[in-house]
Motif scaffolding. Structure first.
Motif, PDB file in Angstrom:
ATOM      1  N   ALA A   1       0.817  -1.218   0.000  1.00  0.00           N
ATOM      2  CA  ALA A   1       0.000   0.000   0.000  1.00  0.00           C
ATOM      3  C   ALA A   1       0.850   1.266   0.000  1.00  0.00           C
ATOM      4  CB  ALA A   1      -0.913   0.000   1.220  1.00  0.00           C
TER       5      ALA A   1
ATOM      6  N   THR B   1     -10.730  -3.056   1.271  1.00  0.00           N
ATOM      7  CA  THR B   1      -9.886  -1.864   1.218  1.00  0.00           C
ATOM      8  C   THR B   1     -10.006  -1.083   2.513  1.00  0.00           C
ATOM      9  OG1 THR B   1     -10.115  -1.703  -1.188  1.00  0.00           O
ATOM     10  CG2 THR B   1      -9.399   0.272  -0.015  1.00  0.00           C
TER      11      THR B   1
ATOM     12  N   ALA C   1      -4.914   0.191   1.950  1.00  0.00           N
ATOM     13  CA  ALA C   1      -4.336  -1.121   2.204  1.00  0.00           C
ATOM     14  C   ALA C   1      -5.419  -2.177   2.182  1.00  0.00           C
ATOM     15  CB  ALA C   1      -3.613  -1.134   3.556  1.00  0.00           C
TER      16      ALA C   1
END
Length: 313
Positions: free
Chosen positions: A256, A290, A306
């Motif tokens: 991420a 998410t 992330a």
């Protein structure tokens, strides 16, 4: 003339309310079970029946045992699930067993230092033992471990109510007789710790009852609380965030774009001021979803997205 003062009447009332539902727990070979600790009868959220709650370290790797109550009755039990990372386990009594009425689970969120608490358990095999004291600290942390994974049980209750070997898995109740903690550790002379009953705890217990385990999301960050810059603290209304000390290579956090040195201020749009604040966002519902994470990087607020994987998968 009433020989009991107000304090004594309160402790007696709590003992009479909670005591019958706290069992001495022996686990292992049904022909030769070993004394392990205590367990508390609570209402089964799935129906009208009851289950028992204890510590994961009390049942260890065993799958069955026997609960003996203060009135001498007993029930064979089996382990529905244990979660070493919260030090909680859920047991089911044999369908033919006549278990006592369940305790009322309270909410530890409103506890205050100095508040009266009563511990009920079976130290040294002495069934139905009662000790009283106060909440001597809040927000303590209890490190736990399950194989390669480690975690900190958040907001553990510290009490000076005497806890001894065998109290683990017993009840910590408030003055109204509601159980607000499960006794888990003796940290020293005059110092005991209990896992608090919170919304998170209830979710863990429900997952153990339904699935036998607790699924958690994994990000792959190591961090510690750190102060926010004065202007940022004033804008956010809090003084701390979580400083990222390390990011595991190849982890969801690394993919991420999270970096060592980032100061995490929120996850899933909820404030983060310490590792526990991030852990609260990483239960089963986070896996594969998410998760927006906002960090202070240098002088700029940065949003990263992330996608946690399942811990241990």
């Amino acid at each position: 003339m009433d020989e009991l003062d107000s304090y004594s009447r309160t402790v007696v009332a709590v003992a009479e309310t909670v005591g019958p539902a706290v069992a001495a727990l022996a686990v292992g070979d049904p022909e030769n079970p070993r004394g392990a600790g205590s367990a508390v009868v609570v209402r089964d959220p799935a129906g009208d029946g009851a289950v028992l709650v204890t510590n994961a370290h009390v049942v260890a790797r065993t799958r069955s045992g026997r609960a003996t109550f203060a009135d001498g009755t007993h029930a064979d039990v089996r382990v529905l699930g244990a979660d070493p990372l919260s030090d909680l386990a859920v047991l089911a009594a044999h369908p033919d067993a006549d278990t006592p009425s369940p305790v009322t689970l309270g909410d530890a969120a409103g506890l205050r230092v100095g508040q009266l608490v009563v511990a009920v358990g079976n130290p040294f095999g002495l069934a139905g033992s009662v000790t009283a004291g106060v909440v001597s600290g809040l927000g303590r942390s209890l490190p736990t471990r399950d194989g390669s994974a480690s975690r900190v049980v958040e907001d553990v209750i510290q009490t000076d109510a005497a806890l001894n070997p065998g109290n683990s898995g017993g009840a910590l109740a408030d003055a109204s007789g509601s159980v607000i903690g499960i006794n888990t550790a003796v940290a020293g002379v005059g110092l005991g710790l209990a896992v608090p009953i919170t919304t998170t705890t209830r979710d863990i217990l429900d997952a153990l009852r339904r699935e036998g385990r607790v699924r958690r999301g994994y990000l792959g960050v190591v961090g510690a609380p750190a102060p926010l810059p004065v202007d940022v603290a004033a804008r956010l209304g809090r003084a701390r965030g979580l400083r990222v000390a390390d990011v595991v290579a190849g982890s969801p956090a690394a993919r991420a774009g999270l970096r060592a040195g980032d100061l995490v201020v929120s996850a899933d749009r909820e404030p983060v001021v310490d590792a526990q604040g991030l852990q609260r966002r990483l239960f089963a519902g986070s896996i594969g979803r998410t998760l927006p994470v906002t960090v202070l990087r240098g002088q700029a607020m940065v949003d990263v997205l992330a996608t946690p994987t399942e811990l241990g998968a």
